[in-house]
Design an enzyme around this catalytic site. Structure first.
Site, PDB file in Angstrom:
ATOM      1  CG  ASP A 152     -65.887  93.839  54.621  1.00 17.15           C
ATOM      2  OD1 ASP A 152     -66.407  94.649  55.476  1.00 17.15           O
ATOM      3  OD2 ASP A 152     -66.603  93.307  53.871  1.00 17.15           O
ATOM      4  CG  HIS A 203     -65.897  88.031  59.280  1.00 14.50           C
ATOM      5  ND1 HIS A 203     -66.169  88.480  60.349  1.00 14.50           N
ATOM      6  CD2 HIS A 203     -66.606  88.688  58.211  1.00 14.50           C
ATOM      7  CE1 HIS A 203     -67.174  89.461  60.368  1.00 14.50           C
ATOM      8  NE2 HIS A 203     -67.427  89.803  59.097  1.00 14.50           N
ATOM      9  CE  LYS A 236     -65.765  93.153  59.339  1.00  7.07           C
ATOM     10  NZ  LYS A 236     -66.593  93.846  58.372  1.00  7.07           N
TER      11      LYS A 236
HETATM   12  C1  BG6 Z   1     -69.565  91.770  56.895  1.00  7.61           C
HETATM   13  C2  BG6 Z   1     -69.070  92.376  55.971  1.00  7.61           C
HETATM   14  O1  BG6 Z   1     -68.771  91.847  58.228  1.00  7.61           O
HETATM   15  O2  BG6 Z   1     -69.579  90.388  56.794  1.00  7.61           O
HETATM   16  C3  BG6 Z   1     -69.762  92.339  54.664  1.00  7.61           C
HETATM   17  O3  BG6 Z   1     -68.770  93.913  56.173  1.00  7.61           O
HETATM   18  C4  BG6 Z   1     -70.124  91.142  54.293  1.00  7.61           C
HETATM   19  O4  BG6 Z   1     -69.097  92.764  53.665  1.00  7.61           O
HETATM   20  C5  BG6 Z   1     -70.564  90.316  55.625  1.00  7.61           C
HETATM   21  O5  BG6 Z   1     -70.955  90.695  53.191  1.00  7.61           O
HETATM   22  C6  BG6 Z   1     -70.821  88.723  55.479  1.00  7.61           C
HETATM   23  O6  BG6 Z   1     -71.510  88.325  56.485  1.00  7.61           O
HETATM   24  P1  BG6 Z   1     -72.355  87.031  56.220  1.00  7.61           P
HETATM   25  O7  BG6 Z   1     -72.882  86.762  57.630  1.00  7.61           O
HETATM   26  O8  BG6 Z   1     -73.474  87.266  55.367  1.00  7.61           O
HETATM   27  O9  BG6 Z   1     -71.450  85.729  55.816  1.00  7.61           O
END
Ligand code: BG6
Length: 530
Positions: free
Chosen positions: A274, A279, A187
């Protein structure tokens, strides 16, 4: 010559990288769980970067420890920085030692290190692909990987289509005589709907859809995969999983970290791009989808795409009333002092980029009409917590009218995604005593207590599935398009009307006051971030 005979690629073998005896144990051992991946080489573009050292190599190491990698396996790192094979393996080793989830096992590392190779070059330099092609051939001969290659584009996004086109132009993406060639794309997939479509078109001009694996690392998390299992393997939840019983859903992705060293990327992206179309929408789709007809990749993804398409697009007026953006000012999180977002490295001192987003979404289908989905995501918040809270409707109060009880609390089912992984169900119970008083209690399931902590980065399953050719946990183009279609009107309104009150929340808090008002206006409240 096969790897199992202990032959390491001739041009680079050094004492340190000679296959140790223990590799025979690893190669012949029975996998701890599941079947071994087929013979293949994993080629990582952007191999000198953080993602490779902190996630991808530790994930391959964990797969090796679980005996899920085949003996006929190799890794080729590809990046601009100069390394030889041994130097690259050493660099990875120094990162992994001390950080290996579950501790560093010398024999597992020796097994993996003896299969690590490197090619240096620019992603748009045709000659570098010639070198990569030669390396792939040599590695294939040395390790017996049968021409199967999993490319992982861990590069910055402007290189995704360049790398794919170069691979194709140099004959490295062709699937023939039973060999497979797959490409994992990191991504962000586009900056908006138009650029996501454009990227997709460019990829499809050189790759078949079956070769494209659009990754979202949230789908690699056990607790995210468990959402579907939880919903569909338990008979008691599905019948009440709808507008009749559910009042609303809250999704929170709170981080305590600020933007750290990623200002260059983040200041152009912002929290919405982002985190939301990727997500968060993955979480929404898994919570809200209809049961698929099977766990086959397309059966699952069809249902996810359907529900994403059912999210109501916002009008500009909706954007103003149903979305909130924020940017953090200096503050304290525990012992840590955070500076203003605008004073972080590579962030503009007048930045209008949001580090916090809250939104109210509606899903326009039979199951979810009139059930709001509230989401919020932000950096530099009071605590690290990703959770999905399903709040059920309150029962009628009528029975309690003439008692000391003044209100009934709703039942809430909370799926804790991280860091304190688990599931809890809140319900009311009588407080012991002569009068009728109600208390709220939690029935709690804790993953690590029950199953033991699993040392994992979250990328293991995704890499393994890529090798097996299972696209279930990867995004399809229509899912991404549907997600961008929801986010695009928000991006448009926000860019037309720059924020006037930034920064509007302090690091270490729960975000801007407007986010609270978003729910208060509906007579609801966010769960505390803790
Ligand atoms: C990433 C983002 O995709 O996911 C980041 O670019 C973010 O900004 C991260 O901090 C969060 O991932 P996780 O697995 O720590 O929740």
């Amino acid at each position: 010559m096969s790897d199992a005979q202990g032959v390491v690629h001739g041009t680079t073998a050094s004492e340190a990288r000679k296959a140790p005896d223990s590799m025979f144990q690893l190669d012949n051992a029975v996998p701890i769980s599941g079947k071994q991946a087929p013979p293949c080489t994993v080629v990582i573009f952007g191999a000198a970067g953080d993602l490779t050292a902190r996630k991808l190599i530790p994930a391959l190491y964990n797969l090796a420890r679980e005996r899920l990698l085949p003996g006929a396996f190799a890794v080729i790192g590809f990046a601009r920085r100069d390394y030889d094979d041994a130097g690259y393996a050493k660099h990875l080793e120094s990162e992994l030692r001390g950080h290996a989830p579950g501790g560093f096992d010398e024999s597992v590392w020796a097994w993996l290190a003896s299969r690590i190779h490197y090619v240096s070059g620019n992603f748009d330099d045709t000659e570098a692909y010639g070198r990569l092609s030669n390396k792939l051939r040599d590695v294939d001969t040395a390790h017996g990987t049968r021409g199967n290659v999993l490319y992982y584009l861990a590069t910055s996004p402007e290189f995704f289509s360049i790398c794919a086109r170069q691979l194709a132009a140099n004959g490295l993406a062709q699937e023939e005589s039973g060999k497979w060639r797959r490409v994992i794309i990191e991504k962000p997939f586009g900056r908006d709907l138009r650029t996501a479509r454009e990227l997709d078109k460019q990829l499809h001009s050189v790759l078949a859809e079956s070769q494209i694996y659009r990754i979202d690392h949230y789908l690699g998390k056990e607790t995210v995969q468990n959402i579907m299992v939880f919903r569909f393997s338990n008979g008691i939840f599905e019948p009440i999983w709808n507008r009749r019983y559910i009042d609303h859903v809250q999704i929170t992705v709170a981080e305590t970290l600020g933007v750290e060293k990623r200002g260059g990327y983040y200041d152009k992206s912002g929290a919405l791009r982002d985190m939301v179309p990727n997500h968060i929408f993955q979480l929404i789709s898994l919570v809200a989808m209809e049961p698929p007809v099977s766990f086959q990749a397309d059966a699952v993804r069809d249902e996810q795409a359907k529900v994403l398409r059912a999210i109501q697009p916002m009008t500009p007026e909706d954007v103003l009333s149903r979305s909130v953006r924020g940017q953090y000012a200096a503050g304290q999180i525990g012992e840590r002092l955070l500076a203003d977002y605008r004073s972080e490295p590579n962030v503009s001192p007048e930045s209008a980029t949001e580090t916090f987003v809250a939104m109210k979404l509606g899903i326009d289908n039979w199951r979810w009409t009139d059930v709001p989905f509230y989401l919020r995501v932000g950096k530099a918040l009071a605590a690290r917590s990703t959770e999905i809270a399903i709040q059920f409707k309150r029962p009628p109060f009528v029975l309690f009218r003439n008692t000391a009880v003044d209100k009934l609390s709703p039942n809430t089912l909370v799926l804790r995604i991280q860091p304190d992984e688990g599931i809890s169900l809140k319900f009311g119970a009588k407080v012991p005593g002569a009068t009728l008083r109600l208390g709220s209690v939690d029935m709690d399931f804790d993953y690590s207590e029950h199953f033991g902590a699993q040392p994992a980065t979250g990328y293991e399953r995704l890499l393994y599935d890529g090798m097996l050719g299972d696209q279930t946990l990867f995004q399809r183009a229509d899912m991404l398009e549907a997600s961008w279609a929801v986010v695009n009107p928000v991006l448009d309104v926000w860019s037309a009307l720059p924020p006037r009150n930034f920064p509007n929340y302090h690091a270490g808090t729960s975000g801007p006051r407007d986010a609270d008002l978003l729910l208060e206006r509906d007579g609801r409240a966010w769960r505390p971030i803790k």
